[in-house]
Design a protein around this motif. Structure first.
Motif, PDB file in Angstrom:
ATOM      1  N   ALA A  58       5.417  28.892  30.036  1.00 16.69           N
ATOM      2  CA  ALA A  58       4.121  29.487  30.368  1.00 16.69           C
ATOM      3  C   ALA A  58       4.283  30.892  30.916  1.00 16.69           C
ATOM      4  O   ALA A  58       3.385  31.737  30.765  1.00 16.69           O
ATOM      5  N   ALA A  59       5.426  31.169  31.544  1.00 13.22           N
ATOM      6  CA  ALA A  59       5.673  32.514  32.079  1.00 13.22           C
ATOM      7  C   ALA A  59       5.754  33.565  30.965  1.00 13.22           C
ATOM      8  O   ALA A  59       5.576  34.766  31.226  1.00 13.22           O
ATOM      9  N   LEU A  60       6.013  33.131  29.735  1.00 13.87           N
ATOM     10  CA  LEU A  60       6.092  34.052  28.605  1.00 13.87           C
ATOM     11  C   LEU A  60       4.710  34.439  28.075  1.00 13.87           C
ATOM     12  O   LEU A  60       4.560  35.474  27.421  1.00 13.87           O
ATOM     13  N   VAL A  61       3.728  33.597  28.333  1.00 17.82           N
ATOM     14  CA  VAL A  61       2.395  33.779  27.751  1.00 17.82           C
ATOM     15  C   VAL A  61       1.617  34.811  28.550  1.00 17.82           C
ATOM     16  O   VAL A  61       1.527  34.734  29.776  1.00 17.82           O
ATOM     17  N   GLY A 117       3.121  21.179  26.313  1.00 19.64           N
ATOM     18  CA  GLY A 117       3.163  21.260  27.768  1.00 19.64           C
ATOM     19  C   GLY A 117       3.148  22.701  28.248  1.00 19.64           C
ATOM     20  O   GLY A 117       2.483  23.042  29.233  1.00 19.64           O
ATOM     21  N   VAL A 118       3.884  23.567  27.552  1.00 14.25           N
ATOM     22  CA  VAL A 118       3.871  25.013  27.850  1.00 14.25           C
ATOM     23  C   VAL A 118       2.462  25.571  27.673  1.00 14.25           C
ATOM     24  O   VAL A 118       1.928  26.291  28.539  1.00 14.25           O
ATOM     25  N   ILE A 119       1.864  25.251  26.549  1.00 19.93           N
ATOM     26  CA  ILE A 119       0.537  25.783  26.219  1.00 19.93           C
ATOM     27  C   ILE A 119      -0.506  25.294  27.221  1.00 19.93           C
ATOM     28  O   ILE A 119      -1.367  26.060  27.673  1.00 19.93           O
ATOM     29  N   ILE A 175      -6.179  31.540  26.943  1.00 22.73           N
ATOM     30  CA  ILE A 175      -5.529  31.440  25.635  1.00 22.73           C
ATOM     31  C   ILE A 175      -6.436  30.757  24.626  1.00 22.73           C
ATOM     32  O   ILE A 175      -7.392  30.062  24.986  1.00 22.73           O
ATOM     33  N   ARG A 176      -6.124  30.952  23.358  1.00 16.65           N
ATOM     34  CA  ARG A 176      -6.710  30.170  22.260  1.00 16.65           C
ATOM     35  C   ARG A 176      -5.549  29.662  21.418  1.00 16.65           C
ATOM     36  O   ARG A 176      -4.533  30.345  21.256  1.00 16.65           O
ATOM     37  N   LEU A 177      -5.715  28.488  20.860  1.00 18.27           N
ATOM     38  CA  LEU A 177      -4.623  27.833  20.152  1.00 18.27           C
ATOM     39  C   LEU A 177      -5.011  27.513  18.723  1.00 18.27           C
ATOM     40  O   LEU A 177      -6.056  26.911  18.464  1.00 18.27           O
ATOM     41  N   TRP A 178      -4.143  27.921  17.792  1.00 18.22           N
ATOM     42  CA  TRP A 178      -4.252  27.479  16.404  1.00 18.22           C
ATOM     43  C   TRP A 178      -3.372  26.227  16.250  1.00 18.22           C
ATOM     44  O   TRP A 178      -2.205  26.261  16.614  1.00 18.22           O
ATOM     45  N   VAL A 179      -3.938  25.169  15.713  1.00 17.25           N
ATOM     46  CA  VAL A 179      -3.221  23.907  15.550  1.00 17.25           C
ATOM     47  C   VAL A 179      -3.019  23.642  14.065  1.00 17.25           C
ATOM     48  O   VAL A 179      -3.975  23.402  13.324  1.00 17.25           O
TER      49      VAL A 179
END
Length: 346
Positions: A135-138, A163-165, A175-179
């Motif tokens: 998560a620190a990378l995001v 878990g990171v996301i 954030i937004r996530l593409w699955v």
């Protein structure tokens, strides 16, 4: 054994229960598992899936059987049967080795229970550590992309890549996530989308072949995927389709991260070419089996009944395409991996 609860596994009053992932997201049904043959069937049918969850589930069943008075010799045979249930997931092999060590002690039943409980607790802790490092990378307002299912359904804890996301989402990074739907068994569409809804993560579901267009448009800032086995040189096996994403990410200069516990590293595999790749049933590619329509299960076939099929469950992504390896011990670059850091962790 104490009662333990994870998203896909739980022990209650001396019985192992598995959340049947083939029925998600439409049904949430827990199935009691009391025999080795039953658990092997659940693993092969993907009712229980995810490298960490498979390994822990196998150990919980062995421990419960030890507690019930099953002989040491029988448990050792059971362990070898369970070891062979999924050839690619190295967590299963590592966890079985730990259980065999416990079964070799004089009070093997007590040792087996303690070992299984420790492995469960360890996975929960490893997931938390991976989430913190990743998560620190995001960065705020990033659009992320993931493949297959790497959340709590696949582990005893909060998951690996998902878990990171999720932690980045909890940190308010907008954030937004593409699955990716994840053909052919749609673990992304069925499982990751379900977990995202449970967790409140903003997401959009896409077909696997749409990822390239999104990257070309600049709509993907970072990718996080899981792993079933990481070779000593950093090559890794993950759900088929991961390699394609890594190639696309490199072409479009999008950072690509693999997230896994250090227990997924297999130093017996010098590189990805020797990682065993499971071949699955042709029916999974010829159509959809077990589609839930109202209250009846159906088989939908779109290919000729006898169409020849190639159906590997996993592919191997070379280390040269990876931006970073997010493990419970930290985030490692290609230079770190080349210097032999994985050999120091296992």
């Amino acid at each position: 054994m104490q009662n333990l609860t994870a998203l896909s596994l739980k022990t209650t009053d001396g019985t192992l229960y598995v959340l049947d992932q083939t029925l998600l997201p439409q049904q949430q049904q827990w199935r009691a598992c009391r025999s080795v043959a039953q658990l092997v069937g659940m693993i092969k049918q993907l009712q229980l899936r995810g490298a960490p969850a498979i390994g822990i589930g196998a150990c919980l069943l062995l421990a419960l059987r030890a507690e019930q008075g099953v002989s040491r010799q029988q448990l050792q045979q059971d362990a070898e049967i369970l070891r062979a249930a999924r050839p690619t997931a190295v967590n299963l092999m590592n966890n079985i080795d730990s259980m065999l060590h416990a079964l070799a002690t004089p009070d093997y039943a007590t040792a087996a229970v303690a070992c299984a409980e420790a492995l469960f607790a360890e996975d929960v802790a490893l997931c938390q550590q991976m989430a913190a490092h990743g998560a620190a990378l995001v960065q705020p307002d990033e659009q992320l992309l993931t493949h297959c299912n790497t959340g709590g359904l696949a582990t005893a804890g909060v998951g690996t890549a998902l878990g990171v996301i999720n932690l980045a989402h909890q940190q308010g990074k907008n954030i937004r996530l593409w699955v990716d739907e994840t053909r052919p068994l749609l673990q992304g569409g069925r499982l990751t989308a379900w977990e995202c809804q449970q967790l409140g993560i903003p997401y959009q579901l896409i077909c696997d072949n749409m990822a390239a267009m999104l990257m070309a448009r600049g709509q993907v800032d970072r990718l996080f995927v899981g792993a079933d086995r990481i070779a000593a040189n950093g090559d890794f096996a993950n759900k088929v389709g991961t390699y394609s994403l890594a190639v696309l990410a490199q072409y479009h200069q999008v950072p690509f991260y693999v997230v896994a516990p250090h227990t997924t590293v297999d130093l017996n595999c010098p590189d990805g070419s020797v990682i065993p790749i499971e071949q699955r049933d042709a029916s999974e590619v010829r159509g959809v089996c077990g589609a839930f329509v109202q209250t009846t299960f159906h088989q939908i076939i779109w290919a000729p009944q006898d169409a020849p099929v190639f159906n590997p469950a996993f592919d191997v992504t070379p280390a040269s395409l990876v931006t970073g390896w997010v493990l419970d011990t930290g985030v490692y670059s290609q230079q770190d991996i080349a210097s032999g850091v994985l050999q120091q962790l296992v």
